[in-house]
Design a protein around this motif. Sequence first.
Motif, short mmCIF file in Angstrom:
data_model
loop_
_atom_site.label_atom_id
_atom_site.label_comp_id
_atom_site.label_asym_id
_atom_site.label_seq_id
_atom_site.Cartn_x
_atom_site.Cartn_y
_atom_site.Cartn_z
N ASP A 1 0.40 -0.75 -0.14
CA ASP A 1 -0.25 0.66 0.30
C ASP A 1 1.01 0.97 0.24
O ASP A 1 0.90 2.64 -0.52
CB ASP A 1 -1.10 -0.19 1.09
N LEU B 1 2.10 1.82 -3.89
CA LEU B 1 1.05 2.39 -4.39
C LEU B 1 0.67 3.26 -4.37
O LEU B 1 0.45 4.24 -5.36
CB LEU B 1 0.02 1.32 -4.17
N VAL B 2 0.56 4.36 -2.88
CA VAL B 2 -0.25 5.48 -2.90
C VAL B 2 1.93 5.86 -2.71
O VAL B 2 1.24 7.47 -3.69
CB VAL B 2 0.09 5.86 -0.93
N LEU C 1 1.14 5.86 -7.30
CA LEU C 1 -0.07 6.51 -7.93
C LEU C 1 -0.43 8.18 -7.46
O LEU C 1 -1.48 8.95 -8.66
CB LEU C 1 -1.44 5.71 -8.15
N THR D 1 -4.23 8.23 -2.97
CA THR D 1 -4.79 7.39 -1.65
C THR D 1 -6.10 6.67 -1.93
O THR D 1 -5.53 5.26 -1.39
CB THR D 1 -5.07 8.20 -0.58
N ALA E 1 -4.99 3.45 -4.63
CA ALA E 1 -4.41 3.02 -4.31
C ALA E 1 -4.48 2.00 -2.81
O ALA E 1 -4.32 0.30 -3.01
CB ALA E 1 -3.56 3.79 -3.05
N THR F 1 -4.45 -2.44 -3.19
CA THR F 1 -4.13 -3.32 -2.22
C THR F 1 -4.99 -4.09 -1.65
O THR F 1 -4.01 -5.76 -1.60
CB THR F 1 -3.55 -2.52 -1.31
#
Length: 745
Positions: free
Chosen positions: A446, A449-450, A453, A456, A459, A463
């Motif tokens: 997570d 990804l945050v 990308l 939030t 992401a 996740t």
Amino acid sequence: MAHLPVLIKDLALILGAAAITTLLFKRLKQPLVLGYIIAGLLVGPNFNFFPTIGDLDNIKIWAEIGVVVLLFNLGLEFSFKKLMRVGGSASIAGIFEITGMFLLGYTTGSILGWSTMNCIFLGGIISISSTTIIIRAFEEQGLKSTSFASMVMGMLVIEDIVAVLLMVLLSTVAVSQQFSGLDLMIEVVKLVFFLSLWFLFGILVIPSFFRWVNRWLNNETLLIISLGMCLGMVILATYVGFSAALGAFIMGSVLAETTQAEDIEHQMQPVKNLFGAVFFVSVGMLIDPKLLWEYRIPVLIITLAVIFGKTINITIGSFISGQPLKQSLQAGMSMSQIGEFSFIIATLGVSLGVTSDFLYPIAVGVSVITTFSTPFMIKAAVPLYKWIDQTLPPRWRNRLNRYSSGAQQIPADADWKMVFRTYFNIIVLNSVIILAAIFLAVKFVDPWLVDMLEQTITAHILTVLLTLLVASPFIWALTIKKPQRGAYTSLWLNEQVNHGPLVMVEVLRNLLAVFYLFLLLSQLFSGLIALIGAILVLAVVLFIFSKRLQSFYARIERRFMTNLNHREMVANTGATSTLSPWDAHLAYFTISPEAACLGKDLETLAWRERYGINIASIERGKKTIMAPQRTEKIYPYDKLAVIGTDQQLQLFRPIVEPESLPQLEEEEEIRLMKIRVDEHNLLKGKTIRNSGIREKTNGLVVGIERAGNRILNPDSQTVFEWDDIIWIVGEREKIMELIQAEPGS
């Protein structure tokens, strides 16, 4: 003159001293470990009559590497599967003994006025016996084929895993300086979780990896890959907060399940010998003779505590677990010493700086004394038993014999045990994988990804989807997979009272699945959204994708079981004997090419009539002949599974092994088991020949207990009576099928 590094000079001194002392100890027929310790004492800083090492810190680093290598090799010999094979008797006795010795060590330290930390480490030090010393003593006294030796080996397996657990807990206590029961429980849960996760992942991946690269493997690459995996796991274990030794042990136990295990162990032998020597020599360097003499009274007290404490605790624990008094006493007196793991635990206290200077040399002193006493303790066990047996009142003796016979009785109805054991495996193993997926997703996926990308919510959703993609098969198994369908159905249909507990377990595992999903979603979203999402996701997993998930999980399960059993399937071997209150037990022999029995059939040899033994099976190459007929002939290198008493087996051994050959490892399929004649199996009134036991179990009836009397090698026309206890040697699974068969089937 070129400069020579101090480390090379020190290693030359260490290995030279070790070489001399080990040659001397070999000639004296004493354990090499003691020779290494004495070599370390002679070249250490506390002994000035010989040259002394120049840099103790460098040697300590080499000794730490030695601990890693030793634990890695111990893992190769251990394996998680071996732990699963340990019988209930060895498990009960081992846990009883370790608990008793830990409390005795803590109490002894308190009486001596030591600090709490010294008392805790003393308890750990005296809890673990020496595998090396015991095996050496059994070999020298020809006891490896005796019935109590298998019990001892099982207890040593339990001690190995508990020793690793102790190292983790002692490290935690030493660092935190806290003794909160909750903190220790959390550490135990973390350790169990870590062990389970790596066992599952390792068995699923590593054997498959070795099969894939097998065509490119040679001795050099196998050694490098194995050591690389070992050190990689050491780094990972240290990163997550455990000791380096634990990481080495785990990787060794995972590799022990591969078909390359023997080759890895063989390639590691020189590495183990080198670093093991350095470690044990470093143990001797830390001994201060003046300090040891100053604390001679505590050394004597602790030595007596080890000898008498282990003898009493193991004897009681073994007897409680169902072993007869004779074997229990022999096991107790065999394990009355401390050894390698005790040194490692003592070294841990020194390296963490939490134990006093005197504890380490005291531990070594106690080890040296108890090592020398071990052969004499083993020899004294049988005379002591005979004295106790003659001294006990007849009523007490009969009660003890009845208890040991009844404690190992195999129940005719094992449905509840089978169902709940399967439930436990389903819930625990799948929970470990689900929780690991959630932890990795929240902790690493997570945040990555945050950052990537920069959105939030998106992401978080990705996740959750990735986590569900990985965890869905295991969520399906946790909630739907049925345990032992036959036993479960039997319990559900037989009695109304069984419905409540079975329904409760089903509800519990579904609630666990909801909780795990809620745990994932609550880390990323609000509580209400997490709860609603958890229920919806579970519904989708259970109803929409159920068949696909079932198929995918089945493939994973097949791969796991194939990897877990691949080593046995390749070797085509089976079995460990189940110990019994009878003196008769299973042992294994390889027919020597020089044996006089070659080419003769069993009827001509008449071994049963001459020696009182029974041949349970013959393994010939990849073929195994269960319960061989009288016409079966004996050929060189046949592997015999033989049942008999200690005395019978000792007389029989020279017949088939005139020259000493390496003893086979005990196997898994063939067991000595017993059942009671009752209304479930409907054997009452049938003869041995007409009972169908031989055909149903591929086994032999080798004994009957009736009204307190024992009939060894009963005639085939013997008729079974109510409450007869029948002893059968044969395939475990088929014997269990006979035990669990429906009446009349």
